[in-house]
Design an enzyme around this catalytic site. Sequence first.
Site, short mmCIF file in Angstrom:
data_model
loop_
_atom_site.label_atom_id
_atom_site.label_comp_id
_atom_site.label_asym_id
_atom_site.label_seq_id
_atom_site.Cartn_x
_atom_site.Cartn_y
_atom_site.Cartn_z
N SER A 165 -18.79 -23.02 40.78
CA SER A 165 -19.55 -23.52 41.93
C SER A 165 -20.94 -24.03 41.58
O SER A 165 -21.96 -23.50 42.04
CB SER A 165 -19.60 -22.43 42.99
N ARG A 180 -25.98 -29.87 36.19
CA ARG A 180 -27.12 -28.96 36.05
C ARG A 180 -26.76 -27.64 36.72
O ARG A 180 -25.89 -27.58 37.56
CB ARG A 180 -28.38 -29.56 36.69
N ASP A 219 -16.26 -24.18 44.93
CA ASP A 219 -15.93 -23.20 45.98
C ASP A 219 -15.71 -23.84 47.35
O ASP A 219 -14.92 -23.34 48.16
CB ASP A 219 -16.98 -22.08 46.07
C1 GLC Z 1 -24.70 -24.79 44.89
C2 GLC Z 1 -23.78 -25.49 43.90
C3 GLC Z 1 -22.51 -25.97 44.57
C4 GLC Z 1 -21.86 -24.83 45.33
C5 GLC Z 1 -22.86 -24.23 46.31
C6 GLC Z 1 -22.28 -23.07 47.11
O1 GLC Z 1 -25.18 -25.71 45.79
O2 GLC Z 1 -24.46 -26.58 43.31
O3 GLC Z 1 -21.60 -26.48 43.62
O4 GLC Z 1 -20.74 -25.29 46.01
O5 GLC Z 1 -23.99 -23.77 45.60
O6 GLC Z 1 -21.88 -22.02 46.29
#
Ligand code: GLC
Length: 501
Positions: A165, A180, A219
């Site tokens: 995520s 990143r 996620d």
């Molecule tokens: C951050 C991450 C993203 C993820 C979100 C929720 O924003 O960059 O990829 O989906 O957190 O967990």
Amino acid sequence: MSFDELHKNIAETLSKEVDSICQQFTVTETKMQELTDYFIESMNSGLEPLPEGETEGTQSSRLPMIPSYVTGKPNGTEKGLFLAADLGGTNFRVCSVVLNGDQTFTLKNMKNKIPEYLLDDENVSSEELFAYLAKRTGVFLKRYYPTIFSNPDGEEELKMGFTFSYPVNQTSLCSGTLIRWTKGFNISDTIGKDVVQLFQEQLEKEGLKRIKIVALTNDTVGTFLSHCYGSGSSNSLASGDVSEPVIGCIFGTGTNGCYMEEIENIKKLPQDVREKLIASGKTHMIINTEWGSFDNECRHLPTTQYDIDIDQKFSTNPGFHLFEKRISGMYLGEILRNIIVDLHKRGLILNQYRSYNQLPHRLKTPFELSSEVLSHIEIDDSTGLRETELSLLQSLRLPTSPIEREQIQKLVRAISRRSAYLTAIPIAAILIKTNSLHKRYHGEVEVGCDGSVVEYYPGFRSMMRHALALSPIGPDGERKVHLRIAKDGSGVGAALCALVA
Ligand code: GLC
């Protein structure tokens, strides 16, 4: 001036100052319109091919809009056993999921709190992180599937979906390079590398050769898919239900959302890829918007000095994910901490501490104040705000007076309200962009949500609803939106991804 008068005076000044800070946290109807328009614009530019020489995720004025390579929605009839690994905000989860084919599933789950050193220590390498993930996966397998664990050379493969995520430049259903880190990680040598390959290598080193990572997902995508599976999306008309899953989103440590976009509109996908998909009958693909990165240039976002300080002085990714920094659970407590420290600096609060240095250590520690504490303060209606007093003592070792607590509660409510109001922007924008409220019979839509804030923060969902009614979709649109908690999204969703791989 008598002592009492002086006291009253300070209390009045504090209250006035707090009111003016709370004012800075309000999001008006006009602002919501402006932000929603800009969100749609940023989505559209994010679907266009990257300008020459640019790498994904570095341009601030467009949303990353990452193609997931998932082109269909499950309908609840899917079956099979899959493994899922989920690296999210604070935990690494390993699970096995048996999809029963009747919208239900059986889950075996092991949750591991990510050790602090992996989050804090700048010298940690990618290898150490992924070796840790592989080790924990081994522990899971040994505990729940001992015969497979003790037979590493067995023929049958165990398919694994990997929910990762963080912003990834996804190059296929099963590969993607890290753009990143967000939400606290700071391991620089992972950036630009394929996270599936890194994990698979370590699984093999750990002797877990039978596990094959076949899908990489975010996620939000997992949440969307698991919500579709659980609601039996494609069968819904037959069952008399007229609502359609449209968005999957997370409001937890971080925030983000995904939706299905017409493949024809995803111009950033190479033409031959688009044509091939369309020729094979696919029409839509799930897009991971990475909306945490909305308006990184702060052209329209409501911005206070505290937001600037948190981004620049305390966060690990300054200049990025600025929308997330106003919404998600990782930052709500930090915003309050910054305000309290500022009010103290201005001589308005906690005057028993003469200087910044004398303040309790925990109040001076960035990210020490969790959003869970705010959730207690939010609904405290005890006399003299005793609950708040205890929460602040326990979490920060911070004694407070009833007058101070009253002001702190006002601040908490302003911070959470702004967060909830901002969540309505991407939801409204996606519904407008996809014209979802005017499709099908009644245009009823489902938004599958997961994450600690939306699930547990008191009143959060109801504030989201107020905000949706104030947003450009208006009260009529708001009534058609069903916010549903989609549990275990990342586990079940990863399994569903592994199934289509
Ligand atoms: C951050 C991450 C993203 C993820 C979100 C929720 O924003 O960059 O990829 O989906 O957190 O967990």
